[in-house]
Design a protein around this motif. Structure first.
Motif, PDB file in Angstrom:
ATOM      1  N   THR A   1       0.833  -1.204   0.000  1.00 24.66           N
ATOM      2  CA  THR A   1       0.000   0.000   0.000  1.00 24.66           C
ATOM      3  C   THR A   1       0.866   1.252   0.000  1.00 24.66           C
ATOM      4  OG1 THR A   1      -0.113  -0.023   2.412  1.00 24.66           O
ATOM      5  CG2 THR A   1      -1.874  -1.148   1.211  1.00 24.66           C
ATOM      6  N   ILE A   2       0.249   2.357  -0.463  1.00 25.29           N
ATOM      7  CA  ILE A   2       0.987   3.632  -0.460  1.00 25.29           C
ATOM      8  C   ILE A   2       1.040   4.207   0.946  1.00 25.29           C
ATOM      9  CG2 ILE A   2       1.071   5.970  -1.388  1.00 25.29           C
ATOM     10  CD1 ILE A   2       1.574   3.804  -3.458  1.00 25.29           C
ATOM     11  N   GLY A   3      -0.094   4.194   1.628  1.00 21.63           N
ATOM     12  CA  GLY A   3      -0.181   4.858   2.928  1.00 21.63           C
ATOM     13  C   GLY A   3      -0.095   3.907   4.094  1.00 21.63           C
ATOM     14  N   ASN A   4      -0.578   4.380   5.244  1.00 21.88           N
ATOM     15  CA  ASN A   4      -0.502   3.619   6.481  1.00 21.88           C
ATOM     16  C   ASN A   4      -1.493   2.464   6.455  1.00 21.88           C
ATOM     17  OD1 ASN A   4       1.359   5.481   7.821  1.00 21.88           O
ATOM     18  ND2 ASN A   4      -0.370   6.883   7.800  1.00 21.88           N
ATOM     19  N   SER A   5      -1.032   1.305   6.875  1.00 20.49           N
ATOM     20  CA  SER A   5      -1.884   0.123   6.949  1.00 20.49           C
ATOM     21  C   SER A   5      -1.724  -0.518   8.317  1.00 20.49           C
ATOM     22  CB  SER A   5      -1.527  -0.884   5.848  1.00 20.49           C
ATOM     23  OG  SER A   5      -1.848  -0.374   4.572  1.00 20.49           O
ATOM     24  N   VAL A   6      -2.835  -0.483   9.073  1.00 24.29           N
ATOM     25  CA  VAL A   6      -2.890  -1.149  10.375  1.00 24.29           C
ATOM     26  C   VAL A   6      -4.118  -2.049  10.352  1.00 24.29           C
ATOM     27  CG1 VAL A   6      -3.179  -0.864  12.865  1.00 24.29           C
ATOM     28  CG2 VAL A   6      -1.775   0.763  11.569  1.00 24.29           C
ATOM     29  N   ALA A   7      -3.934  -3.316  10.685  1.00 23.78           N
ATOM     30  CA  ALA A   7      -5.045  -4.262  10.706  1.00 23.78           C
ATOM     31  C   ALA A   7      -5.016  -5.030  12.009  1.00 23.78           C
ATOM     32  CB  ALA A   7      -4.958  -5.222   9.517  1.00 23.78           C
ATOM     33  N   ASN A   8      -6.119  -4.956  12.759  1.00 30.74           N
ATOM     34  CA  ASN A   8      -6.234  -5.653  14.032  1.00 30.74           C
ATOM     35  C   ASN A   8      -5.071  -5.304  14.962  1.00 30.74           C
ATOM     36  OD1 ASN A   8      -7.656  -7.344  15.763  1.00 30.74           O
ATOM     37  ND2 ASN A   8      -6.436  -9.136  15.183  1.00 30.74           N
ATOM     38  N   GLU A   9      -4.735  -4.019  14.995  1.00 32.35           N
ATOM     39  CA  GLU A   9      -3.684  -3.428  15.840  1.00 32.35           C
ATOM     40  C   GLU A   9      -2.274  -3.718  15.351  1.00 32.35           C
ATOM     41  OE1 GLU A   9      -4.120  -3.677  20.100  1.00 32.35           O
ATOM     42  OE2 GLU A   9      -6.226  -4.230  19.940  1.00 32.35           O
ATOM     43  N   ILE A  10      -2.128  -4.490  14.285  1.00 31.48           N
ATOM     44  CA  ILE A  10      -0.793  -4.818  13.786  1.00 31.48           C
ATOM     45  C   ILE A  10      -0.392  -3.817  12.717  1.00 31.48           C
ATOM     46  CG2 ILE A  10       0.579  -6.563  12.593  1.00 31.48           C
ATOM     47  CD1 ILE A  10      -1.334  -8.661  13.779  1.00 31.48           C
ATOM     48  N   VAL A  11       0.839  -3.302  12.807  1.00 35.02           N
ATOM     49  CA  VAL A  11       1.356  -2.349  11.836  1.00 35.02           C
ATOM     50  C   VAL A  11       1.921  -3.114  10.644  1.00 35.02           C
ATOM     51  CG1 VAL A  11       2.946  -0.454  11.394  1.00 35.02           C
ATOM     52  CG2 VAL A  11       1.925  -0.714  13.665  1.00 35.02           C
ATOM     53  N   TYR A  12       1.342  -2.876   9.465  1.00 36.07           N
ATOM     54  CA  TYR A  12       1.840  -3.483   8.242  1.00 36.07           C
ATOM     55  C   TYR A  12       2.756  -2.536   7.480  1.00 36.07           C
ATOM     56  CZ  TYR A  12      -1.236  -7.552   8.521  1.00 36.07           C
ATOM     57  OH  TYR A  12      -1.831  -8.728   8.891  1.00 36.07           O
TER      58      TYR A  12
ATOM     59  N   SER B   1       3.700 -11.001  19.327  1.00 38.32           N
ATOM     60  CA  SER B   1       4.332 -11.615  18.160  1.00 38.32           C
ATOM     61  C   SER B   1       4.331 -10.697  16.951  1.00 38.32           C
ATOM     62  CB  SER B   1       3.587 -12.914  17.807  1.00 38.32           C
ATOM     63  OG  SER B   1       2.215 -12.644  17.559  1.00 38.32           O
ATOM     64  N   ASP B   2       3.935  -9.422  17.139  1.00 38.29           N
ATOM     65  CA  ASP B   2       3.908  -8.468  16.037  1.00 38.29           C
ATOM     66  C   ASP B   2       4.205  -7.072  16.571  1.00 38.29           C
ATOM     67  OD1 ASP B   2       2.913  -9.846  13.482  1.00 38.29           O
ATOM     68  OD2 ASP B   2       1.480 -10.556  14.985  1.00 38.29           O
ATOM     69  N   LEU B   3       4.492  -6.172  15.655  1.00 37.10           N
ATOM     70  CA  LEU B   3       4.662  -4.765  16.003  1.00 37.10           C
ATOM     71  C   LEU B   3       3.283  -4.146  16.153  1.00 37.10           C
ATOM     72  CD1 LEU B   3       6.482  -2.269  16.409  1.00 37.10           C
ATOM     73  CD2 LEU B   3       6.382  -1.932  13.921  1.00 37.10           C
ATOM     74  N   LYS B   4       2.947  -3.674  17.367  1.00 38.19           N
ATOM     75  CA  LYS B   4       1.626  -3.154  17.667  1.00 38.19           C
ATOM     76  C   LYS B   4       1.529  -1.665  17.345  1.00 38.19           C
ATOM     77  CE  LYS B   4      -0.160  -6.946  19.391  1.00 38.19           C
ATOM     78  NZ  LYS B   4      -1.321  -7.622  18.762  1.00 38.19           N
ATOM     79  N   ALA B   5       0.285  -1.267  16.986  1.00 36.23           N
ATOM     80  CA  ALA B   5       0.046   0.135  16.644  1.00 36.23           C
ATOM     81  C   ALA B   5      -0.172   1.002  17.870  1.00 36.23           C
ATOM     82  CB  ALA B   5      -1.170   0.247  15.727  1.00 36.23           C
ATOM     83  N   ASN B   6      -0.369   0.375  19.025  1.00 32.95           N
ATOM     84  CA  ASN B   6      -0.518   1.156  20.255  1.00 32.95           C
ATOM     85  C   ASN B   6       0.205   0.453  21.388  1.00 32.95           C
ATOM     86  OD1 ASN B   6      -2.620  -0.720  21.510  1.00 32.95           O
ATOM     87  ND2 ASN B   6      -3.649  -0.105  19.611  1.00 32.95           N
ATOM     88  N   GLY B   7       0.542   1.209  22.394  1.00 31.85           N
ATOM     89  CA  GLY B   7       1.328   0.650  23.484  1.00 31.85           C
ATOM     90  C   GLY B   7       2.792   0.512  23.087  1.00 31.85           C
TER      91      GLY B   7
END
Length: 872
Positions: free
Chosen positions: A118-129, A204-210
């Protein structure tokens, strides 16, 4: 006996489908027809609209109330990867979520074919893509509290003891620090620099919060390292490498993200998708032409937006490359469409061949311009918990309304929903049909009707019911919209013809003065109820207290009256007063408008206005108190005809209403089949003179109109359409200086009832000077009943409702902080809490002392109060 009777159900949920049957898209007017509207999930409707104007358009969208706990919003990345292309219908299965039903979705962000996702920010189920590392891109953010925000995005990742990382899973430039996760691929695809290979300590993933904690496994002074499945790589280059070269293996780092929209941090972020540009902000269409090279062109478009509550989301697609059906839109038209369906903020998503609107039961709802759904990188989906509940708890028609030719069979498609509103059966069988009209033949799940009629069709399944209106034999589209609902219609009065030229309705009854029988006939939905002896004459009206006022008199062909008097009848029939008319000009009197006040009250009284046809044009004001004419104050005003206008004729209808305002229906010369409704005022000498013209889009030469209030605004219902038939329109009340009907007048339209045709193809045009008399009865602050009489056709009762969301407290016109000077609205004093709206609900100014505007009506909101101002 021919009867037409039905209840038109409230068909439009959540955001209003249409504010009117006409939309203004950047100065171009479009007619709007609803092709499909049904519940498709918990608190979710899907609507398909056909727009006809300079080009034809097909618009499809879902509207969802996210305050329902059974529905949520999710971003889906194809195969849970950053750059795995999957069609929108296949995305739910690709993400492997078996706990939820992904019942509807659209494509989301633009993407690159070079493998960078994707071009922009993609966060799905708190996971940063992925995050966008530069400025100039936008997005939709969604947090745990189901709060949405659209705007310009910015992201940073604070790394304990080190400089902040610029982004996630993007190409690394010199001097950048980029974080790479396994969503990116197997390797970082970098060259040189220093890369810190880590493993996750928490999660197990990079979280978008915390905060995400990682443990350093190795530090390598080279690029293109393998990205561990259970960890991430921090990649530095240039001057930033010195902060990572000596980090001890085995030590821990903390990574804390900060996602911002319009420089405001989004707390508890769970979903985010990019898009470009923001096309609608605070109700204002944005100037986006220069942001991307294709925004001016007509193509397929996808957009997402939300209403002023921030809880109702719209996901919308406009099709293209379908000549004669849908030509596509530029981004500014897309913004106007989003505003018309109720959004205040909206974001342009990937378009063209990517545009897809999907439903798990109904399939792809639009026609993708590639011929089939294109593979895309991510999508935006509505979900609900999968509880394996397929038990039918409610039903609904797939059609929201049905129009049939006479004698054509109809087998409706019935939807079945579970207890939480999930569509679990798109073609339910075993239902029974019934109709409110006896002439309908029903055979199992099929019906047929050979008569031209309108009725309610009901489906019943295990004691559950659903109904829709059915129109049989009507060639012309009837524009029933969310605000205008037909309650009942009775055509038994058609034979009265010119014997009963005028009437009004109240308390579910309709009153007609029959000059032949010399009685007032009282009609209801099923036929005649009673007759009240009155006398000869055709004039009939009522006042604010529902007292009946009838003219008793005769006239001959030279328009000279031989006898004129009034009879006043109280609503309970206990008081009947007869009074002669004195001090009025002799002439033919055919129509009276509504009378303000209470003519039987000894203190208040009321005023009747009449237009008299004689040698000139005379408007006579007749004060009535305690059922008696005040002859001394009766005033015959020689009407000064405005240049270009005719004198009053027998079709002239003068009406008094609230605030002492007076309206006159008066034909003019340069448009033979069109009337003007004028606003009259008293001049310094006490004479009634022309002031301005009420804005009445689509007005024709029919004789009826009525002014009323609802939801704190003033409206006018009047005869419409150029057929001189039974069609009518409702518009917000405003005035202008010229009687010429301009296309911009359509901005004031609220509802339209198109004229109907008889079996032989002719219109219900009636007589009595082209039909249509109206009266209005208040239900509550936001709703009224409208009664229509079309001689030679029918009487009918409608319900008109102003959407609750558009109702504001209107403060009085003497609010001294708001001034109008020329084309400027001036706000005096502190403007920290001032917002100015147009009548479409769009914000045109915030916190400004001087706002330059065009002619029109505006609402100035100051704190919790609103003032209406007219600029002309």
């Amino acid at each position: 006996m021919k009867k037409i009777y039905f209840i038109l159900l409230s068909l439009f949920l959540a955001l209003p489908v249409m504010a009117s049957t006409h939309w203004n898209l950047q100065g171009n007017m479009y007619n709007v027809d609803t092709l499909y509207h049904a519940n498709v999930g918990p608190s979710t409707t899907q609507t398909t609209l056909a727009l006809s104007g300079p080009v034809n358009l097909r618009v499809l969208y879902t509207t969802t109330d996210l305050s329902n706990p059974n529905v949520d919003l999710k971003v889906v990345m194809g195969n849970n990867k950053l750059a795995s292309a999957v069609t929108v219908p296949n995305m739910p299965a690709s993400c492997g979520d078996t706990k939820n039903i992904y019942f509807s979705g659209i494509n989301a962000d633009m993407f690159s074919y070079t493998g960078t996702g994707t071009i922009g920010n993609s966060v799905a189920n708190e996971i940063v893509y992925k995050t966008f590392k530069d400025s100039g891109w936008f997005g939709l953010a969604y947090n745990r509290n189901k709060e949405m925000k659209i705007g310009a995005t910015s992201v940073s990742f604070l790394i304990s003891g080190c400089p902040s990382a610029k982004s996630v899973n993007t190409p690394r430039s010199d001097g950048n620090i980029i974080i790479y996760t396994s969503k990116f691929g197997t390797n970082t695809k970098t060259s040189g620099g220093t890369e810190v290979i880590t493993e996750f300590v928490n999660g197990s993933d990079l979280k978008a919060n915390g905060t995400t904690k990682v443990r350093i496994k190795s530090v390598v002074q080279s690029g293109n390292n393998v990205i561990p499945e259970n960890g991430l790589v921090i990649s530095a280059s240039g001057w930033t490498t010195k902060y990572f070269d000596e980090l001890p293996v085995g030590s821990e780092l903390e990574i804390t993200p900060s996602f911002r929209i319009d420089n405001v941090e989004i707390k508890d972020l769970v979903e985010m998708t990019g898009g470009c540009p923001v096309i609608l902000k605070d109700g204002q269409i944005q100037n986006t032409d220069a942001l991307l090279d294709h925004l001016k062109s007509r193509t397929s478009r996808t957009a997402v937006g939300y209403d002023s509550t921030g809880k109702k989301i719209v996901m919308l697609v406009v099709d293209s490359r379908q000549p004669g059906v849908s030509e596509g839109v530029p981004s500014k038209d897309l913004a106007a469409i989003m505003a018309n369906v109720g959004c205040i903020d909206a974001l342009n998503l990937d378009g063209g061949g990517s545009s897809t609107l999907y439903h798990n039961q109904l399939g792809v709802r639009n026609v993708p311009s590639d011929g089939s759904p294109r593979k895309v990188i991510n999508g935006l989906f509505l979900i609900t918990p999968d509880e394996n509940d397929n038990a039918i708890a409610s039903i609904g028609f797939a059609d929201y309304v049905k129009r049939l030719e006479q004698g054509v069979a109809y087998t409706p498609v019935i939807y079945g929903y579970n207890a939480k509103g999930v569509l679990v059966n798109k073609d339910l069988k075993g239902f029974q049909l019934s109709a409110s009209y006896d002439g309908v033949k029903i055979d199992g799940e099929t019906m047929v009707c050979s008569n031209k009629v309108t009725f309610a069709l009901t489906a019943t399944y295990n004691s559950m019911t659903a109904s829709i209106p059915v129109y049989v034999g009507y060639e012309e589209e009837q524009h029933e919209i969310s605000q205008l609902q037909l309650e009942w219609m009775n055509s038994d009065v058609a034979n009265l013809h010119t014997s009963a030229r005028q009437g009004f309705g109240m308390n579910d009854k309709f009153y007609l003065q029959n000059k032949d029988s010399q009685k007032i006939e009282v009609w209801g939905s099923t036929g005649k109820i009673e007759e009240i002896p009155s006398g000869a004459g055709t004039n009939l009206t009522f006042d604010d207290a529902n007292n009946i006022i009838v003219r008793v008199g005769t006239f001959n062909t030279n328009y000279v009256n031989t006898r004129d008097e009034m009879k006043i009848i109280s609503p309970d029939r206990k008081t009947i007063k007869t009074l002669p008319l004195s001090g009025i000009e002799k002439g033919r009197l055919d129509f009276w408008g509504h009378v303000s006040g209470n003519v039987l009250d000894a203190k208040e009284g009321g005023k009747l206005y009449m237009a008299v046809v004689s040698s000139g044009s005379i408007l006579t004001e007749i004060p009535i108190k305690d059922g008696m004419q005040d002859v001394m104050k009766t005033n015959a005003h020689p009407y000064v005809v405005v240049p270009g206008l005719k004198a009053a004729t027998t079709t002239a209808l003068v009406s008094a209403w609230k605030d002492g305002e007076i309206a006159l229906l008066n034909p003019y010369n340069d448009l033979t089949d069109c009337n003007s409704i004028e606003k009259l005022v008293y001049d310094e000498f006490g004479s009634l003179v022309h002031d301005s013209y009420y804005i009445t889009p689509q007005h024709n030469s029919c004789s009826g109109y009525y002014i009323f209030e609802a939801g704190g605004r003033k409206y006018i219902v009047y005869s419409a359409d150029d057929t001189k038939a039974d069609g009518f329109a409702i518009a917000r009340l405003a005035t202008k200086d010229t009687h010429v009907i301009e296309i911009t007048d359509n901005n004031y339209l609220e509802a339209v009832k198109s004229p109907m045709k008889k079996a032989d193809g002719s219109f219900y045009s009636g007589n009595a000077f082209y039909s249509n008399h109206f009266s209005v009865e208040k239900i509550d602050d936001n709703s009224v009943y409208i009664y229509q009489y079309c001689p030679n056709a029918y009487i009918a009762k409608y319900k008109f409702t102003v959407p609750q969301a558009s109702v504001e407290d209107i403060i009085s016109d003497d609010e001294n902080r708001v001034k109008v000077m020329g084309k400027d609205i001036i706000i005096e004093g502190d403007c920290n809490d001032v917002t100015v709206y147009n009548l479409n609900g769009s914000i045109i100014s915030r916190n400004e002392n001087k706002i330059s505007v065009n002619n029109g009506v505006y609402l100035v909101k100051i704190s919790n109060f609103v003032k209406k101002v007219i600029v002309r």
